[in-house]
Design an enzyme around this catalytic site. Structure first.
Site, PDB file in Angstrom:
ATOM      1  N   GLY A 168      31.604   2.905  18.954  1.00  0.00           N
ATOM      2  CA  GLY A 168      29.902   3.793  19.780  1.00  0.00           C
ATOM      3  C   GLY A 168      30.542   4.639  20.094  1.00  0.00           C
ATOM      4  O   GLY A 168      31.291   4.821  20.755  1.00  0.00           O
ATOM      5  N   ASP A 169      29.566   5.941  19.079  1.00  0.00           N
ATOM      6  CA  ASP A 169      29.611   7.100  20.263  1.00  0.00           C
ATOM      7  C   ASP A 169      29.260   7.316  22.173  1.00  0.00           C
ATOM      8  O   ASP A 169      28.673   5.765  22.364  1.00  0.00           O
ATOM      9  CB  ASP A 169      28.794   8.605  19.440  1.00  0.00           C
ATOM     10  CG  ASP A 169      28.802   9.029  19.459  1.00  0.00           C
ATOM     11  OD1 ASP A 169      29.867   9.984  20.081  1.00  0.00           O
ATOM     12  OD2 ASP A 169      29.262  10.411  18.786  1.00  0.00           O
ATOM     13  N   ALA A 170      29.625   8.505  22.500  1.00  0.00           N
ATOM     14  CA  ALA A 170      29.306   8.252  23.724  1.00  0.00           C
ATOM     15  C   ALA A 170      28.252   7.824  24.516  1.00  0.00           C
ATOM     16  O   ALA A 170      26.849   8.841  23.372  1.00  0.00           O
ATOM     17  CB  ALA A 170      30.199   9.542  24.275  1.00  0.00           C
ATOM     18  N   ALA A 220      25.972   5.944  22.868  1.00  0.00           N
ATOM     19  CA  ALA A 220      24.749   5.582  21.972  1.00  0.00           C
ATOM     20  C   ALA A 220      24.202   3.889  22.005  1.00  0.00           C
ATOM     21  O   ALA A 220      23.139   4.282  21.771  1.00  0.00           O
ATOM     22  CB  ALA A 220      25.695   5.975  21.125  1.00  0.00           C
TER      23      ALA A 220
END
Length: 807
Positions: free
Chosen positions: A231-233, A235
């Protein structure tokens, strides 16, 4: 365990891990399991164009600049160098330096206003995939099963806007999805170069990208090995947060795990919230232990290939020495990469410059090297001025910035010893006003070279190396008034600059201050005077990578900062022999420069060796071998809405754009001169799935050695659907001495001529004739042939997928 197959090793580990231990592995900062000999593990080392955020490292050109080389071998070497430096730093600090690297970015550069344009490779999906695969291969290493690092592709999917990025939806018609967005991700995974993917912040067709059915339905089918998805930070927290897609975080985290997200990048180093939410999701029956096992298995499979689970002595990359960081070979590679990334946009013969000239190097980027958010710390930096100094009999420089002093109520604004700004009955501190466009400026103290910024308490201090950081606190917007006074608006806080009772300048105390602005030096006039005294002026303009276009901020338009445009015109008026050397993270609309200047060059921010590389090209020691991987538009009006992802319907990118570009995709000049002749196709007809050889004779008819990038495009003449006006199929770099010729052979894979038929949910190749176009750019076609393809439609779908997997 070392004598077992990886499959059995993973089965064994999974069987021995408890559920709490498994959940502890699903966070970016994975918990150790001492009883099983599992060390802690961290995902997310940044290595976009070298190692970032971990101290000094070799700083290579931005990814966009590497792409301009059109040289996969060079790009692969840069990836390998970055991978070795990651390994060296991991060996020194294994707890904080992870071997899972978040690079390359493979979002096609659909719109040049995207704030993260510098991170990508090209607006063409095939070229993006091809070059990104080369970089990922370098990061990955050459061992057949073990990894130097674990490259992670960013950002899946349909991500080209920073404006409201967490709440906007990228709506992708089926053809745009399958022909434009997915191929760039497919290529590095199918080649085995990348082993992981990061999901993106945005929604896709109304669904958060972290919940996209495409994660399991598409990308995991492209690779032979397990694909880890991170996952992106923050997100995953957005799903129940700003996206309001699900009612609570437990539900959102459970949905992400089920959708295929394996590693959660949440709450920095604190894994407890993630573990707690997934634990509750298990208790509520929102996920099962088998869902957890699938994610843990993918994570451990990557760690296994990194040698992280082996005893000492089994990892071929474990002993990379510390002195590999910024070693002489990497410094030379940085210079070569910077040289090959420079694009000669126009030239009436002024370049290359003779070595006996007096040259004035002018502009805000003349004597500085700037870095972006994902750069490493420069071990040294060679500016354009420094690169030319000593190689010519006389080199002068000036930033072209106005120099001012500020007063308030008769008292001077002054800074002592890099401390706070305050009013004083003394000589005022002088500041250079550096214009970054749209009224945004930075103030640099003349005596110290440090910049004005607001500290955490809001006080204005003069202790900053320049604009930077996740929140840029060193930029202001002056509000000039007719009487010559001005207010200063601090952009990061949105507050005016005031003066407190103690006389100190601050953005948190006092009413807005009305300053009297004293112009001490007219920067454009000073630069023009130096230009008039020189034989040639080189004006170095461009962007600051942390201002007006970066992660979290898209550009408003394509124009040069007004102050920079004014400086360029003033210098040209003083000396018509003016070269514009643009250094920027994205294209600019520089129509005036193309029309009036004898030479224009462009490069992305080139890293530590930028100045040496630019000097090599300006003086003719090296040929400008770079070519554009994006269309340069004459005006912002030619672009569709930033949030319109339908490149087909919007006539966007070089594939469909019908207007006349300022500089076309693939454009770039050489100091050589190349003629094309004798186009040959290995066959005039072919069936879908076959490969056709296209060859051409290329001759350097000029007086200097030169490098040419021979480009192959096709255009389908008739179709049931709208087809690209031209589309890149292959290319080759060739370097020739004057008078020499070479036969260049290119490959045309007929399966690549497919389009996505949504009714059949398959790629199809129609029975059709295709124009075969060979030339110097998408708009500079030198030779035209024809190829008739038969046996298409239904049978071609599988062939097209096989072709995509083979790249």
């Amino acid at each position: 365990m070392t004598d077992r197959t990886p499959h059995h090793r993973l089965d064994d580990l999974l069987a021995r891990l408890t559920v709490p231990e498994k959940l502890g592995l699903l966070h970016q900062w994975q918990a150790p399991v001492p009883r099983l000999g599992l060390p802690a593990f961290r995902t997310g080392t940044e290595a976009l164009h070298g190692v970032a955020w971990l101290g000094e490292a070799t700083v290579f050109p931005q990814a966009l600049g590497l792409a301009a080389s059109w040289n996969p071998d060079l790009i692969r070497a840069v990836g390998a160098a970055a991978g070795d430096e990651v390994r060296a730093k991991h060996r020194a600090d294994p707890q904080r330096v992870g071997l899972n690297v978040w690079a390359p970015v493979v979002n096609p550069l659909r719109d040049p206003r995207w704030g993260r344009n510098e991170e990508g490779w090209s607006e063409d999906p095939w070229l993006t995939g091809h070059l990104a695969t080369a970089y990922a291969r370098g990061l990955r290493g050459e061992h057949p099963t073990l990894l130097r690092t674990a490259p992670t592709l960013k950002h899946f999917l349909g991500y080209n806007n920073e404006t409201d990025r967490a709440v906007t939806s990228s709506d992708l018609p089926p053809r745009v999805l399958h022909e434009y967005e997915l191929p760039a991700f497919r290529a590095p995974l199918a080649a085995g170069a990348a082993v992981a993917v990061m999901a993106s912040y945005n929604l896709v067709d109304g669904v958060p990208a972290h919940l996209s059915p495409l994660i399991n339905g598409e990308l995991r089918g492209w690779a032979d090995d397990e694909v880890m998805v991170v996952g992106d930070a923050g997100a995953v927290g957005n799903i129940a947060g700003v996206q309001k897609h699900l009612p609570d975080h437990v539900t959102g985290f459970a949905a992400a795990l089920r959708a295929g997200v394996d590693s959660f990048t949440e709450d920095d180093e604190d894994r407890a919230p993630t573990v707690d939410r997934l634990t509750e999701a298990l208790a509520r029956g929102l996920i099962s232990e088998s869902d957890v096992d699938r994610a843990v298995r993918r994570i451990l499979s990557v760690r296994l290939r990194l040698g992280d689970l082996d005893p000492p002595g089994h990892d071929p990359y474990a002993d990379v020495p510390a002195d590999v960081v910024n070693c002489p070979a990497h410094r030379e590679l940085a210079r070569e990469a910077a040289r090959q990334s420079i694009v000669l946009l126009s030239n009436d013969g002024l370049l290359p410059l003779p070595a006996d000239l007096r040259v004035a190097v002018l502009g805000p980027l003349a004597d500085t090297v700037l870095t972006d958010w994902y750069s490493g710390t420069l071990p040294y930096a060679v500016s354009p001025y420094a690169g030319l100094l000593g190689r010519l009999p006389e080199v002068t420089t000036h930033p072209g910035a106005d120099r001012i002093a500020l007063r308030l109520d008769g008292r001077a604004v002054r800074c002592a010893d890099g401390g706070p700004l305050a009013l004083a009955d003394a000589t005022p501190t002088e500041f250079d006003v550096v214009d970054w466009g749209h009224g945004v400026v930075a103030l640099r103290a003349v005596d110290s070279g440090r910049y004005v910024g607001a500290d955490e308490a809001g006080a204005l201090v003069v202790d900053r190396p320049g604009p930077g950081g996740w929140v840029v606190r060193e930029t202001f917007r002056p509000q000039h008034r007719p009487d010559g006074t001005a207010l200063l608006h601090h952009l990061a806080t949105g507050r005016p600059v005031g003066v407190g009772p103690d006389g100190r300048l601050s953005v948190t105390t006092g009413d807005p201050a009305v300053f009297t602005v004293e112009l001490r030096v007219d920067g454009a006039a000073e630069a023009a005077a130096l230009a008039a005294a020189a034989d040639v002026a080189v004006v170095v303009l461009g962007n600051h990578p942390m201002v007006n276009g970066r992660e979290t901020e898209d550009r408003a338009d394509l124009t040069l900062p007004g102050g920079q445009e004014g400086l360029l015109r003033a210098v040209h008026a003083a000396n018509p022999r003016t070269v514009l050397a643009l250094t920027s993270s994205y294209p600019y609309a520089v129509g005036w420069a193309r029309e009036h200047l004898p030479a224009v060059l462009w490069s992305a921010h080139g890293g530590q060796e930028h100045g040496n590389a630019l000097a090599d090209v300006l003086l003719g020691a090296e040929d400008p071998g770079g070519r554009l991987t994006q269309t340069w538009y004459a005006d912002t009006a030619e672009l569709p809405d930033l949030l319109d992802y339908d490149v087909i319907g919007a006539d966007a990118t070089y594939l469909y754009h019908r207007g006349e570009p300022l500089y076309p995709f693939g454009h770039g000049l050489s100091y050589g001169r190349f003629d094309y002749a004798d186009l040959r196709l290995s066959t005039a007809t072919a069936q879908a799935g076959e490969e056709v050889e296209v060859s051409v004779e290329v001759t350097n008819t000029g007086r200097r050695p030169g490098t040419e990038v021979v480009q192959l495009y096709t255009r389908q003449r008739r179709s049931r659907v709208k087809q690209p006006l031209r589309q890149l199929r292959d290319f080759a770099r060739v370097t020739l001495e004057p008078g020499c010729a070479a036969r260049v052979t290119l490959r045309l894979r007929t399966a690549d001529l497919s389009w996505w038929d949504a009714d059949r949910a398959a790629a199809v190749v129609e029975d059709a004739t295709h124009s075969v176009l060979v030339g110097r750019s998408a708009r500079d076609v030198r030779l035209v042939g024809a190829l008739t393809v038969t046996g298409g439609d239904v049978a071609a779908g599988a062939a097209a997928r096989r072709s995509g997997a083979a790249r």
